[in-house]
Design a protein around this motif. Sequence first.
Motif, PDB file in Angstrom:
ATOM      1  N   ALA A 167      -3.515  43.335  -3.029  1.00  0.00           N
ATOM      2  CA  ALA A 167      -3.610  43.280  -4.481  1.00  0.00           C
ATOM      3  C   ALA A 167      -2.777  42.092  -4.939  1.00  0.00           C
ATOM      4  O   ALA A 167      -1.941  41.575  -4.194  1.00  0.00           O
ATOM      5  N   ALA A 168      -3.014  41.670  -6.185  1.00  0.00           N
ATOM      6  CA  ALA A 168      -2.413  40.430  -6.675  1.00  0.00           C
ATOM      7  C   ALA A 168      -1.793  40.618  -8.052  1.00  0.00           C
ATOM      8  O   ALA A 168      -2.224  41.471  -8.839  1.00  0.00           O
ATOM      9  N   THR A 169      -0.776  39.799  -8.332  1.00  0.00           N
ATOM     10  CA  THR A 169      -0.132  39.730  -9.651  1.00  0.00           C
ATOM     11  C   THR A 169       0.298  38.284  -9.896  1.00  0.00           C
ATOM     12  O   THR A 169       0.155  37.427  -9.024  1.00  0.00           O
ATOM     13  N   TYR A 200       0.354  41.336  -0.204  1.00  0.00           N
ATOM     14  CA  TYR A 200       0.657  41.302  -1.633  1.00  0.00           C
ATOM     15  C   TYR A 200       0.755  39.850  -2.057  1.00  0.00           C
ATOM     16  O   TYR A 200       1.601  39.100  -1.579  1.00  0.00           O
ATOM     17  N   ARG A 201      -0.124  39.468  -2.956  1.00  0.00           N
ATOM     18  CA  ARG A 201      -0.148  38.107  -3.469  1.00  0.00           C
ATOM     19  C   ARG A 201       0.520  38.104  -4.855  1.00  0.00           C
ATOM     20  O   ARG A 201       0.077  38.804  -5.765  1.00  0.00           O
ATOM     21  N   PHE A 202       1.587  37.337  -4.972  1.00  0.00           N
ATOM     22  CA  PHE A 202       2.365  37.268  -6.211  1.00  0.00           C
ATOM     23  C   PHE A 202       2.698  35.806  -6.471  1.00  0.00           C
ATOM     24  O   PHE A 202       2.421  34.931  -5.643  1.00  0.00           O
ATOM     25  N   SER A 203       3.271  35.518  -7.627  1.00  0.00           N
ATOM     26  CA  SER A 203       3.688  34.136  -7.875  1.00  0.00           C
ATOM     27  C   SER A 203       5.174  34.079  -8.180  1.00  0.00           C
ATOM     28  O   SER A 203       5.793  35.060  -8.596  1.00  0.00           O
ATOM     29  N   ILE A 204       5.720  32.910  -7.922  1.00  0.00           N
ATOM     30  CA  ILE A 204       7.124  32.620  -8.187  1.00  0.00           C
ATOM     31  C   ILE A 204       7.207  31.857  -9.506  1.00  0.00           C
ATOM     32  O   ILE A 204       6.424  30.937  -9.760  1.00  0.00           O
ATOM     33  N   HIS A 220      -7.812  40.593  -2.161  1.00  0.00           N
ATOM     34  CA  HIS A 220      -6.767  41.057  -3.081  1.00  0.00           C
ATOM     35  C   HIS A 220      -7.395  41.439  -4.418  1.00  0.00           C
ATOM     36  O   HIS A 220      -7.997  40.596  -5.082  1.00  0.00           O
ATOM     37  N   VAL A 221      -7.243  42.669  -4.806  1.00  0.00           N
ATOM     38  CA  VAL A 221      -7.748  43.137  -6.093  1.00  0.00           C
ATOM     39  C   VAL A 221      -6.871  42.558  -7.203  1.00  0.00           C
ATOM     40  O   VAL A 221      -5.636  42.589  -7.120  1.00  0.00           O
TER      41      VAL A 221
END
Length: 447
Positions: free
Chosen positions: A21-23, A83-87, A399-400
């Motif tokens: 999943a992503a944010t 888990y795909r996230f951003s900085i 990734h949803v």
Amino acid sequence: MSMSTGPAGPLRFPRDFGWGAATSAYQIEGAAKEDGRGESVWDTFSRTPGRTRNGDTGDVAVDHYHRYADDLDLMRDLGLRSYRFSISWPRIQPDGTGAPNQRGLDFYRRLLDGLHERGIAPMATLYHWDLPQALQDAGGWESRDTAHRFADYADALFHALGDRVPVWLTINEPKTVVQNGYLTGHHAPGRQDPDAAYLVAHHLQLAHGLAVHALRATGGTGRIGPAFNLHPCYPADDSPEAAAAARLLDGYENRLYLDSALRGSYPQDVLADLGPQSRMVGGIRDGDLAVISAPVDLLAVQYYTPIYVSADGGTERRWPTSEAEWQQIYPDGMYDTLTRVTRDYGPIPLTVTENGLPTPDTLAADGTVDDPGRISFLRDHLAAAHQAIAAGVPLESFHVWSLLDNFEWDQGYDQRWGLIYVDYPTQRRVLKRSAHWYRSVIADGGF
């Protein structure tokens, strides 16, 4: 690998498939003024009257900055493998330059350590639209210097966090920055300047390439690639005019980014359409495309909607839309997009880093959230991804979008995209029915 297809049997994905999943930082973190974080263009934009629905901002968002440990537990409970996230760039460099802010780095260290402790592979995006406002004041992405500042920022992160990050993504959806930030003005910095827009496109691509070079220079083992939202462009009728219009729009939507990053050239039809006087054409220097096309390890693909192009270059709606009026629901577009990339650009490893939709979710009296539309959407799009794998596409993970309901840019908090419902007044998290469904899909390796 053996995979069954068709209505009779279950769809089984490869055993090591990266269910995720992503944010993104500005959409979930909040803590906008804490621990040395600087201002971003989205702080400025969202606080400008009339720019966002209800005047909503990401000042608090879903308070992930303080609740990250509980959110990590929810990811573990779902069975996420990736888990795909951003900085947040202004959390690391409040003014976009200089020594990194240690408190900002420490937050991401805690997040990364928590992911590893729970057996979840981190996929870190360097830039998901939150440019430090100080850099915007100095010209933003219209300035070539911003691409070099981005490379410095990336280098600082590679040195500080590189041992914890197996996959880096450089820039999220440069096309959306170009189109929404500089053509329609719906996103930060809220401009409507077509000539600036495509110079911005070039500098975003240059920033991507410089970051790839920076990672290679560290000698790190992390993989790296760009994240492009790709929209398949179909002719609206059988006329040669519609075919030609669809081809040109495909140049602006897809090939401008794919060709430069993966082939080292901009599409000639787009450059000709922009014209020799365009700021973009004038901004391309010798050696830029060699930098932009630095070899990458993977390509992140984000698919939401197709585009149907009429003979006059306009667009038509063919399929039902979600609550996001721009999104036509067409799962076959996922298959077409993934197979097109493999066919046109070779067997580069692919990851789907965003796919989802907003649905009208409400918290029922019994404490549940029923979102059947999301389940059917994800099932159909995962089936299309499965079909692409069966056709030979090297798709590694999916990734949803998104893990959590969150701040949806100019739409504020009106659209809910999450697997997990957030009750904004209390910040309580509730797994929607789609989250329970996704957990079983992950556990079973398919459906």
